[in-house]
Design a protein around this motif. Structure first.
Motif, PDB file in Angstrom:
ATOM      1  N   PRO A  34      32.390  71.112  58.032  1.00 49.53           N
ATOM      2  CA  PRO A  34      33.423  72.170  58.053  1.00 49.53           C
ATOM      3  C   PRO A  34      33.158  73.251  59.084  1.00 49.53           C
ATOM      4  CG  PRO A  34      32.773  71.625  55.802  1.00 49.53           C
ATOM      5  CD  PRO A  34      31.815  70.923  56.698  1.00 49.53           C
ATOM      6  N   LEU A  35      31.877  73.601  59.301  1.00 49.56           N
ATOM      7  CA  LEU A  35      31.567  74.663  60.260  1.00 49.56           C
ATOM      8  C   LEU A  35      31.988  74.269  61.665  1.00 49.56           C
ATOM      9  CD1 LEU A  35      30.317  77.352  61.025  1.00 49.56           C
ATOM     10  CD2 LEU A  35      28.088  76.197  61.176  1.00 49.56           C
ATOM     11  N   ARG A  36      31.593  73.059  62.088  1.00 47.77           N
ATOM     12  CA  ARG A  36      31.968  72.628  63.434  1.00 47.77           C
ATOM     13  C   ARG A  36      33.477  72.511  63.571  1.00 47.77           C
ATOM     14  NH1 ARG A  36      30.169  66.909  65.919  1.00 47.77           N
ATOM     15  NH2 ARG A  36      32.085  66.225  64.886  1.00 47.77           N
ATOM     16  N   THR A  37      34.128  71.996  62.554  1.00 43.32           N
ATOM     17  CA  THR A  37      35.584  71.872  62.612  1.00 43.32           C
ATOM     18  C   THR A  37      36.248  73.231  62.777  1.00 43.32           C
ATOM     19  OG1 THR A  37      35.499  69.888  61.222  1.00 43.32           O
ATOM     20  CG2 THR A  37      37.611  71.045  61.373  1.00 43.32           C
ATOM     21  N   ALA A  38      35.790  74.212  62.003  1.00 39.39           N
ATOM     22  CA  ALA A  38      36.378  75.552  62.095  1.00 39.39           C
ATOM     23  C   ALA A  38      36.112  76.191  63.446  1.00 39.39           C
ATOM     24  CB  ALA A  38      35.830  76.436  60.968  1.00 39.39           C
ATOM     25  N   VAL A  39      34.896  76.036  63.951  1.00 35.62           N
ATOM     26  CA  VAL A  39      34.524  76.678  65.219  1.00 35.62           C
ATOM     27  C   VAL A  39      35.326  76.099  66.376  1.00 35.62           C
ATOM     28  CG1 VAL A  39      32.651  76.889  66.906  1.00 35.62           C
ATOM     29  CG2 VAL A  39      32.221  77.413  64.501  1.00 35.62           C
ATOM     30  N   VAL A  40      35.375  74.770  66.481  1.00 33.36           N
ATOM     31  CA  VAL A  40      36.017  74.170  67.649  1.00 33.36           C
ATOM     32  C   VAL A  40      37.526  74.365  67.625  1.00 33.36           C
ATOM     33  CG1 VAL A  40      34.156  72.501  68.004  1.00 33.36           C
ATOM     34  CG2 VAL A  40      36.085  71.885  66.539  1.00 33.36           C
ATOM     35  N   TRP A  41      38.143  74.300  66.444  1.00 30.63           N
ATOM     36  CA  TRP A  41      39.593  74.491  66.404  1.00 30.63           C
ATOM     37  C   TRP A  41      39.972  75.947  66.602  1.00 30.63           C
ATOM     38  CZ3 TRP A  41      43.036  71.010  67.357  1.00 30.63           C
ATOM     39  CH2 TRP A  41      42.766  69.677  67.086  1.00 30.63           C
ATOM     40  N   ALA A  42      39.123  76.865  66.166  1.00 31.64           N
ATOM     41  CA  ALA A  42      39.374  78.276  66.460  1.00 31.64           C
ATOM     42  C   ALA A  42      39.294  78.527  67.962  1.00 31.64           C
ATOM     43  CB  ALA A  42      38.379  79.163  65.714  1.00 31.64           C
ATOM     44  N   ALA A  43      38.345  77.885  68.635  1.00 33.45           N
ATOM     45  CA  ALA A  43      38.230  78.038  70.082  1.00 33.45           C
ATOM     46  C   ALA A  43      39.445  77.456  70.798  1.00 33.45           C
ATOM     47  CB  ALA A  43      36.946  77.368  70.577  1.00 33.45           C
ATOM     48  N   VAL A  44      39.929  76.298  70.349  1.00 39.60           N
ATOM     49  CA  VAL A  44      41.132  75.708  70.952  1.00 39.60           C
ATOM     50  C   VAL A  44      42.328  76.631  70.754  1.00 39.60           C
ATOM     51  CG1 VAL A  44      42.785  73.808  70.763  1.00 39.60           C
ATOM     52  CG2 VAL A  44      40.349  73.323  70.793  1.00 39.60           C
ATOM     53  N   ALA A  45      42.437  77.224  69.565  1.00 42.43           N
ATOM     54  CA  ALA A  45      43.538  78.159  69.312  1.00 42.43           C
ATOM     55  C   ALA A  45      43.450  79.370  70.239  1.00 42.43           C
ATOM     56  CB  ALA A  45      43.517  78.609  67.853  1.00 42.43           C
ATOM     57  N   ALA A  46      42.230  79.861  70.489  1.00 45.13           N
ATOM     58  CA  ALA A  46      42.063  80.999  71.400  1.00 45.13           C
ATOM     59  C   ALA A  46      42.478  80.632  72.820  1.00 45.13           C
ATOM     60  CB  ALA A  46      40.608  81.475  71.372  1.00 45.13           C
ATOM     61  N   LEU A  47      42.109  79.437  73.271  1.00 45.60           N
ATOM     62  CA  LEU A  47      42.493  78.999  74.614  1.00 45.60           C
ATOM     63  C   LEU A  47      44.007  78.822  74.718  1.00 45.60           C
ATOM     64  CD1 LEU A  47      39.663  76.393  75.313  1.00 45.60           C
ATOM     65  CD2 LEU A  47      39.902  78.677  76.288  1.00 45.60           C
ATOM     66  N   ALA A  48      44.600  78.244  73.688  1.00 49.80           N
ATOM     67  CA  ALA A  48      46.059  78.102  73.695  1.00 49.80           C
ATOM     68  C   ALA A  48      46.733  79.471  73.710  1.00 49.80           C
ATOM     69  CB  ALA A  48      46.510  77.298  72.472  1.00 49.80           C
ATOM     70  N   GLY A  49      46.171  80.425  72.978  1.00 55.21           N
ATOM     71  CA  GLY A  49      46.720  81.771  72.996  1.00 55.21           C
ATOM     72  C   GLY A  49      46.656  82.409  74.362  1.00 55.21           C
ATOM     73  N   CYS A  50      45.577  82.142  75.112  1.00 56.72           N
ATOM     74  CA  CYS A  50      45.461  82.675  76.474  1.00 56.72           C
ATOM     75  C   CYS A  50      46.557  82.120  77.378  1.00 56.72           C
ATOM     76  CB  CYS A  50      44.079  82.352  77.045  1.00 56.72           C
ATOM     77  SG  CYS A  50      42.724  83.251  76.271  1.00 56.72           S
ATOM     78  N   VAL A  51      46.815  80.805  77.273  1.00 60.28           N
ATOM     79  CA  VAL A  51      47.859  80.190  78.089  1.00 60.28           C
ATOM     80  C   VAL A  51      49.225  80.769  77.720  1.00 60.28           C
ATOM     81  CG1 VAL A  51      48.994  78.020  78.679  1.00 60.28           C
ATOM     82  CG2 VAL A  51      46.521  78.082  78.396  1.00 60.28           C
ATOM     83  N   VAL A  52      49.468  80.939  76.423  1.00 57.62           N
ATOM     84  CA  VAL A  52      50.744  81.504  75.976  1.00 57.62           C
ATOM     85  C   VAL A  52      50.895  82.946  76.459  1.00 57.62           C
ATOM     86  CG1 VAL A  52      52.069  82.193  73.946  1.00 57.62           C
ATOM     87  CG2 VAL A  52      50.939  79.968  73.996  1.00 57.62           C
ATOM     88  N   ALA A  53      49.817  83.727  76.379  1.00 61.64           N
ATOM     89  CA  ALA A  53      49.880  85.127  76.809  1.00 61.64           C
ATOM     90  C   ALA A  53      50.180  85.234  78.298  1.00 61.64           C
ATOM     91  CB  ALA A  53      48.565  85.829  76.479  1.00 61.64           C
ATOM     92  N   LEU A  54      49.528  84.400  79.115  1.00 62.85           N
ATOM     93  CA  LEU A  54      49.801  84.429  80.553  1.00 62.85           C
ATOM     94  C   LEU A  54      51.232  83.998  80.847  1.00 62.85           C
ATOM     95  CD1 LEU A  54      46.498  82.964  82.042  1.00 62.85           C
ATOM     96  CD2 LEU A  54      47.311  85.313  82.191  1.00 62.85           C
ATOM     97  N   THR A  55      51.680  82.948  80.174  1.00 67.48           N
ATOM     98  CA  THR A  55      53.049  82.478  80.393  1.00 67.48           C
ATOM     99  C   THR A  55      54.058  83.543  79.987  1.00 67.48           C
ATOM    100  OG1 THR A  55      52.317  80.209  79.963  1.00 67.48           O
ATOM    101  CG2 THR A  55      54.675  80.640  79.882  1.00 67.48           C
ATOM    102  N   GLY A  56      53.834  84.186  78.845  1.00 69.42           N
ATOM    103  CA  GLY A  56      54.734  85.238  78.409  1.00 69.42           C
ATOM    104  C   GLY A  56      54.770  86.406  79.368  1.00 69.42           C
ATOM    105  N   THR A  57      53.613  86.768  79.936  1.00 76.57           N
ATOM    106  CA  THR A  57      53.565  87.874  80.895  1.00 76.57           C
ATOM    107  C   THR A  57      54.387  87.543  82.137  1.00 76.57           C
ATOM    108  OG1 THR A  57      51.383  88.563  80.107  1.00 76.57           O
ATOM    109  CG2 THR A  57      52.033  89.289  82.305  1.00 76.57           C
ATOM    110  N   VAL A  58      54.227  86.328  82.637  1.00 75.64           N
ATOM    111  CA  VAL A  58      54.968  85.928  83.831  1.00 75.64           C
ATOM    112  C   VAL A  58      56.465  85.866  83.550  1.00 75.64           C
ATOM    113  CG1 VAL A  58      55.337  84.051  85.474  1.00 75.64           C
ATOM    114  CG2 VAL A  58      53.016  84.701  84.834  1.00 75.64           C
TER     115      VAL A  58
END
Length: 473
Positions: A34-58
Motif C-alpha cells: 500500500p505504501l508504494r502504491t500510494a506514493v507513486v500514484w500521488a506523484a503521478v497525480a502531482a505531475l498531471a496537475g503540473c501539466v494541467v496548470a501549465l495548460t490552463g495558464t496558456v
C-alpha cells in the motif's frame, strides 16, 4: 494574470521535479504494498496537475514568445515613480528562482530517464504465488532443475538472456514423494539445463503453495519483496541517479551562480553609476595569464580563455560586462538605455562576483561580474562614498519568471504523453508492451524539446563590440 503565471511557474518548478523524484524513488526503492502504491500514484497525480496548470495558464492568459515574456517581467518590476538615482536601497532582494529553474531542468532529464528505464524493466507486481510465499515461513535453497520448457531468448546468441519455465521438486514436509513445482524465471546468460541448480524460495510445510526461483538469490528476494528491480540493480541505478543529481546542482550553480539570499548594502561595497549599452561577447582569460593588449584579448588569445555573452554597462571606469542568468539576446533590447547603479561586495580574485544592477525606475537585476573586472575597477578608482536610502525599495527583475506562458503546445502534449505512459506502467500488468511504452514516455518530451528549441543557449548578437578582459580602451 502576470503574477499568477509567475506563481504557476514556480509551483511547477518545485512540484514537478519533486513528483519525478518521488515517483522514481518510490518505484525503485520501495517494496510492493500500500505504501508504494500510494506514493507513486500521488506523484503521478502531482505531475498531471503540473501539466494541467501549465495548460490552463496558456489557455487563460495566452501563449507569448520568450521575448514577450521578458517584457512582461520588466513591466511588472518597474516602479510607478522612477527614483532620482541619487541614493541606493539599503537592502537587496535575494535571487533563488533562476538557479532553481536551471537546476530543475537539469535534474528532471536524468530522473525521467531513470524512471522510464526502471518502469519498463521492473516487474509491476510480485504476483499471487510470491505473495503467498512471502507471507509464510519460507526458505531459499539451491534445488536442481528437473524440466525446462517455454524458452524465450532475448537474442539469437546462445548466451543471450532468456525466460523459461523451470520445474523443481520440493521436499515433502513429512517424508514421502517430492512435490513438483514450476515457475517462470529470467536468466541473464543462456538457459539453465536439467541438472543445473537455481535458488528457489518455498514454504517447507506448504509445498502446495508453489515456488519462486531466479538465477540469483537477490533476484528471488526481490520477487518476494515485490521490488521492481533486484537490490543490486536498484543500488547501481540509485548511485547513477545520485551522480546525475550532483551534476545538476553543479550545472545550475555554474550557469546562474549560487542562489542568493537578501543582502544589506554596507560601506565596504563598490557602487558605480552605469548605463546599459547592449549585449556583447566577453573574453575571460585564466587567472594569472598575461593581461596582454585589448586587441589580443579580443582575438581570444590565452590558453583556456572563455567566451560568453554579457550585458555591457557604460561606467566612468570604462565598459563593464555583467553576466545574466537569462538570454542576453532577448534582454538587451529591453534594457539598453536604462540608467542606475551597479554594485557588489568585493570578493576573492577568482570566479565571478555576485553583482546587481539597480535601475533608477525601480528594478533590481542580479548578475555576475568577472573577478578580473572587479579587481581592475578597484585598482583604477578611489572608493567614493555613496548614500543609502532606507526608504527606497526595489523590485526583483527575474527575466525568466514568466516561462509558464511561453511553453509551446507541443511540449505540453509531450509532457501529457509521458504522464499517461508512466501511469500505464504502474498498473500491475506485465507484458512486452511495457518496454515500448517506456520508450514512448521517455522520447516524447525529448522530441518536443528538439523541435521547439525551447531551451536554446543564449548567444551574443554584436560580436564586433566585444569587451576585453583587461582595462577598457
Amino acid at each position: 494574470m502576470s503574477a499568477g503565471a509567475v506563481r504557476v511557474g514556480r509551483g511547477v518548478t518545485v512540484v514537478g521535479v519533486a513528483g519525478l523524484v518521488v515517483l522514481a524513488g518510490g518505484w525503485l526503492l520501495l517494496d510492493a504494498g500500500p505504501l508504494r502504491t500510494a506514493v507513486v500514484w500521488a506523484a503521478v497525480a502531482a505531475l498531471a496537475g503540473c501539466v494541467v496548470a501549465l495548460t490552463g495558464t496558456v489557455l487563460r492568459a495566452g501563449r507569448v514568445t520568450p521575448a514577450r515574456g521578458y517584457e512582461l517581467a520588466l513591466d511588472a518590476a518597474r516602479a510607478p515613480a522612477p527614483a532620482t538615482g541619487a541614493a541606493l536601497p539599503a537592502v537587496l532582494h535575494g535571487s533563488r528562482w533562476p538557479w532553481a529553474r536551471v537546476t530543475a531542468v537539469t535534474l528532471a532529464v536524468p530522473t525521467a530517464l531513470v524512471l522510464f528505464c526502471t518502469l519498463g524493466a521492473g516487474t509491476p507486481d510480485r504476483g499471487a504465488v510470491p505473495g503467498r510465499i512471502a507471507d509464510a515461513d519460507y526458505v531459499i535453497k539451491e534445488l536442481p532443475v528437473v524440466a525446462v520448457g517455454g524458452v524465450e531468448r532475448a537474442g539469437s546468441s546462445s548466451r543471450a538472456s532468456s525466460e523459461a519455465d523451470y520445474t523443481v521438486r520440493l521436499p515433502a514436509p513429512h517424508g514421502g514423494a517430492a512435490v513438483p513445482a514450476t515457475f517462470r524465471a529470467e536468466v541473464h546468460r543462456g538457459v539453465r539445463q536439467v541438472g543445473d541448480t537455481l535458488p528457489v524460495a518455498y514454504v517447507p510445510q506448504r509445498p502446495d503453495l508453489g515456488a519462486v526461483g531466479a538465477d540469483t538469490r537477490s533476484a528471488v528476494e526481490a520477487q518476494l519483496a515485490g521490488r521492481t528491480l533486484p537490490y543490486g540493480t536498484a543500488a547501481v541505478a540509485g548511485v547513477l541517479w545520485a551522480v546525475a543529481a550532483l551534476a545538476a546542482f553543479c550545472v545550475g550553480t555554474a550557469v546562474t551562480g549560487p542562489p542568493r539570499g537578501g543582502r544589506r548594502v554596507g560601506k565596504d561595497w563598490t557602487a558605480l553609476r552605469a548605463t546599459a549599452a547592449g549585449v556583447a561577447e566577453h573574453v575571460e582569460r585564466p587567472t594569472g595569464d598575461d593581461a596582454g593588449t585589448g586587441a589580443d584579448a579580443g582575438a581570444g588569445s590565452g590558453k583556456g580563455s572563455a567566451r560568453y555573452a554579457c550585458l555591457i554597462l557604460h561606467t566612468d571606469t570604462g565598459d563593464v560586462p555583467l553576466r545574466l542568468a537569462a538570454s542576453h539576446r532577448r534582454a538587451a533590447p529591453l534594457l539598453t538605455g536604462a540608467a542606475g547603479w551597479l554594485l557588489w561586495k568585493p570578493a576573492g580574485p577568482r570566479g565571478k562576483v555576485p553583482a546587481d544592477f539597480v535601475a533608477d525606475d525601480g528594478w533590481q537585476l542580479p548578475g555576475r561580474l568577472p573577478a578580473a573586472e572587479a579587481a581592475r575597477i578597484a585598482a583604477a578608482r578611489t572608493p567614493a562614498p555613496f548614500t543609502v536610502d532606507t526608504a527606497r525599495h526595489t523590485r526583483l527583475l527575474e527575466l525568466g519568471s514568466h516561462w509558464a506562458r511561453t511553453v509551446p503546445a507541443g511540449v505540453l502534449l509531450g509532457a501529457a504523453v509521458s504522464v499517461v505512459a508512466a501511469g500505464a506502467l504502474l498498473l500491475p500488468v506485465d507484458g512486452g508492451w511495457r518496454a515500448w511504452t517506456a520508450v514512448a514516455g521517455a522520447v516524447a518530451p525529448l522530441l518536443c524539446w528538439m523541435i521547439t528549441g525551447l531551451f536554446g543557449a543564449p548567444r551574443a548578437t554584436t560580436p564586433a563590440a566585444s569587451v576585453e578582459a583587461g582595462p577598457a580602451a
